[in-house]
Design an enzyme around this catalytic site. Structure first.
Site, PDB file in Angstrom:
ATOM      1  N   CYS A  53     -16.365  -0.844  -8.433  1.00 53.29           N
ATOM      2  CA  CYS A  53     -15.360  -1.494  -9.273  1.00 53.29           C
ATOM      3  C   CYS A  53     -14.847  -2.756  -8.578  1.00 53.29           C
ATOM      4  O   CYS A  53     -15.216  -3.062  -7.459  1.00 53.29           O
ATOM      5  CB  CYS A  53     -14.212  -0.525  -9.532  1.00 53.29           C
TER       6      CYS A  53
ATOM      7  N   SER B 183      -2.747   0.933  -4.612  1.00 53.36           N
ATOM      8  CA  SER B 183      -3.198   2.081  -3.819  1.00 53.36           C
ATOM      9  C   SER B 183      -4.610   2.512  -4.198  1.00 53.36           C
ATOM     10  O   SER B 183      -4.899   2.734  -5.376  1.00 53.36           O
ATOM     11  CB  SER B 183      -2.213   3.236  -4.057  1.00 53.36           C
TER      12      SER B 183
ATOM     13  N   ASP C  64       0.863  -1.161   0.000  1.00 51.66           N
ATOM     14  CA  ASP C  64       0.000   0.000   0.000  1.00 51.66           C
ATOM     15  C   ASP C  64       0.912   1.227   0.000  1.00 51.66           C
ATOM     16  O   ASP C  64       2.061   1.157   0.431  1.00 51.66           O
ATOM     17  CB  ASP C  64      -0.893  -0.046   1.246  1.00 51.66           C
ATOM     18  N   ARG C  65       0.405   2.349  -0.522  1.00 54.43           N
ATOM     19  CA  ARG C  65       1.256   3.547  -0.584  1.00 54.43           C
ATOM     20  C   ARG C  65       1.091   4.426   0.655  1.00 54.43           C
ATOM     21  O   ARG C  65       2.016   4.565   1.459  1.00 54.43           O
ATOM     22  CB  ARG C  65       0.924   4.366  -1.853  1.00 54.43           C
ATOM     23  N   ASP C  66      -0.104   5.004   0.806  1.00 54.01           N
ATOM     24  CA  ASP C  66      -0.339   5.987   1.867  1.00 54.01           C
ATOM     25  C   ASP C  66      -0.373   5.298   3.239  1.00 54.01           C
ATOM     26  O   ASP C  66      -1.182   4.407   3.477  1.00 54.01           O
ATOM     27  CB  ASP C  66      -1.660   6.724   1.622  1.00 54.01           C
TER      28      ASP C  66
ATOM     29  N   CYS D  42     -11.440  -3.094  -8.403  1.00 55.19           N
ATOM     30  CA  CYS D  42     -10.048  -2.795  -8.047  1.00 55.19           C
ATOM     31  C   CYS D  42      -9.914  -2.114  -6.694  1.00 55.19           C
ATOM     32  O   CYS D  42      -8.852  -2.180  -6.070  1.00 55.19           O
ATOM     33  CB  CYS D  42      -9.350  -1.986  -9.132  1.00 55.19           C
ATOM     34  N   ARG D  43     -10.973  -1.467  -6.214  1.00 53.92           N
ATOM     35  CA  ARG D  43     -10.864  -0.776  -4.924  1.00 53.92           C
ATOM     36  C   ARG D  43     -10.749  -1.803  -3.798  1.00 53.92           C
ATOM     37  O   ARG D  43     -11.636  -2.627  -3.589  1.00 53.92           O
ATOM     38  CB  ARG D  43     -12.084   0.130  -4.715  1.00 53.92           C
ATOM     39  N   LYS D  44      -9.631  -1.740  -3.068  1.00 52.61           N
ATOM     40  CA  LYS D  44      -9.486  -2.646  -1.927  1.00 52.61           C
ATOM     41  C   LYS D  44     -10.625  -2.391  -0.934  1.00 52.61           C
ATOM     42  O   LYS D  44     -10.962  -1.231  -0.730  1.00 52.61           O
ATOM     43  CB  LYS D  44      -8.120  -2.427  -1.241  1.00 52.61           C
TER      44      LYS D  44
ATOM     45  N   LYS E  41      -4.343  -0.711   6.572  1.00 57.34           N
ATOM     46  CA  LYS E  41      -5.790  -0.759   6.782  1.00 57.34           C
ATOM     47  C   LYS E  41      -6.263  -2.204   6.676  1.00 57.34           C
ATOM     48  O   LYS E  41      -5.667  -3.012   5.948  1.00 57.34           O
ATOM     49  CB  LYS E  41      -6.541   0.097   5.744  1.00 57.34           C
TER      50      LYS E  41
HETATM   51 MG   LIG Z   1      -2.882   3.075   3.530  1.00 55.61          MG
HETATM   52 ZN   LIG Z   2     -11.434   0.796  -8.878  1.00 55.84          ZN
END
Ligand SMILES: [Mg+2]
Ligand SMILES: [Zn+2]
Length: 184
Positions: free
Chosen positions: A105, A51, A8-10, A107-109, A135
């Site tokens: 979608c 991300s 994950d990035r953030d 793709c959204r975790k 998260k």
């Molecule tokens: Mg994060």
């Molecule tokens: Zn997505």
């Protein structure tokens, strides 16, 4: 087949807060993340960022901002000898204000779509791969595709930790701690 570290990035590589960081001057590498990624490079892992960037669907910033942020992140990491092999992000949100990106979608975790796409494009064996996130939704996405998962306490980690109740996911202080303790 390759092995990968899905990061994950953030809140894992870069500081979060600031939430929805998107300006180049907001790129702050969490201490140790450069060393961690360099170790993953040395150990033969593809380092792949996955991300959620719903700030795009919410109208907070645009895809171009994400690209510039990512370039600056990669530049700062390169100063520590660390290399990212690929970056995937999800621009969507089901309640987004920008119609183009408003969708449910895959793709959204916690959905694992980005991981599945990366695995296809980079010939990745998910069983020998790791996903590291701050998260619970990161962990759910990794578990959905049978990656090994590691939870970190940077970013949202401390606030999200209660979701892990009863789970056996390993917990680390930060990305470097995660890599040194749990990645083999
Ligand atoms: Mg994060
Ligand atoms: Zn997505």
């Amino acid at each position: 087949m390759n092995k990968a570290a899905f990061l994950d990035r953030d809140g894992v590589i870069t500081e979060d807060p600031p939430h929805y960081a998107h300006r180049v001057d907001q790129v702050r590498i969490i201490p140790g993340s450069g060393e961690a990624i360099r170790l993953l490079n040395e150990w033969g892992y593809l380092v792949i960022v996955v991300s959620n960037q719903s700030g795009i669907a919410r109208g907070y910033y645009q895809e171009r901002d994400v690209a510039l942020f990512n370039e600056e992140m990669k530049r700062q990491l390169s100063l520590e000898g660390a290399h990212i092999d690929a970056i995937y992000y999800c621009p969507h949100h089901p309640d987004g204000s920008i119609e183009k990106y408003r969708e449910v979608c895959t793709c959204r975790k916690p959905q694992p779509g980005m991981i599945i796409q990366a695995a296809k494009q980079h010939q990745i064996n998910l069983k020998t791969s790791f996903l590291i996130g701050d998260k619970f939704s990161d962990i759910v996405a990794g578990n959905a595709v049978n990656c090994r998962t590691i939870f970190v306490l940077t970013g949202h980690g401390k606030d999200e930790m209660h979701h892990l109740n009863g789970s056996t996911v390993p917990v680390a202080e930060n990305l470097l701690d995660a890599v040194k303790k749990y990645v083999i």
